[in-house]
Design a protein around this motif. Structure first.
Motif, PDB file in Angstrom:
ATOM      1  N   LYS A   1      64.722  13.746  -9.987  1.00  0.00           N
ATOM      2  CA  LYS A   1      65.255  13.513  -8.641  1.00  0.00           C
ATOM      3  C   LYS A   1      66.231  12.339  -8.590  1.00  0.00           C
ATOM      4  O   LYS A   1      66.974  12.199  -7.626  1.00  0.00           O
TER       5      LYS A   1
ATOM      6  N   HIS B   1      63.387  20.039  -1.608  1.00  0.00           N
ATOM      7  CA  HIS B   1      62.385  19.342  -2.425  1.00  0.00           C
ATOM      8  C   HIS B   1      62.865  17.957  -2.848  1.00  0.00           C
ATOM      9  O   HIS B   1      62.316  17.360  -3.773  1.00  0.00           O
ATOM     10  N   GLY B   2      63.901  17.453  -2.182  1.00  0.00           N
ATOM     11  CA  GLY B   2      64.334  16.076  -2.399  1.00  0.00           C
ATOM     12  C   GLY B   2      65.324  15.837  -3.521  1.00  0.00           C
ATOM     13  O   GLY B   2      65.544  14.691  -3.917  1.00  0.00           O
TER      14      GLY B   2
END
Length: 96
Positions: A53, A77-78
């Protein structure tokens, strides 16, 4: 949705790019952008744990539709993702 043109992506080749090609294996076998990782769209949900991420990813497919779907999924989902508009149909750069 953040987007790059194929020309913008090509101008970044040689830098540290994180390209994810969401086409099917058979499509990728016909050629992909050098350094791109193939994760077919249908497997993305199961393989997203392989992604970081903290990194930015450029999503690639045949025409830009599947990569846009992948972008929406990963964003939810970031993940920090960009769609390559036009996909491989518009790609004029090198392939491997």
């Amino acid at each position: 949705m953040r987007e790059f043109t194929t020309t913008q992506v090509e101008s970044l080749l040689g830098e540290e790019l994180n390209l994810i090609d969401v086409r099917e294996v058979e499509e990728v076998a016909q050629g992909k952008i050098p350094g791109a990782i193939n994760i077919p769209l249908g497997l993305l949900e199961f393989r997203m744990q392989e992604l970081d991420k903290a990194k930015e990813y450029i999503m690639v497919c045949r025409s830009g539709g599947r990569s846009a779907q992948a972008l929406k999924f990963l964003e939810s989902h970031g993940f920090n993702v960009i769609n390559m508009t036009g996909g491989m149909l518009a790609w004029e750069g090198p392939i491997e």
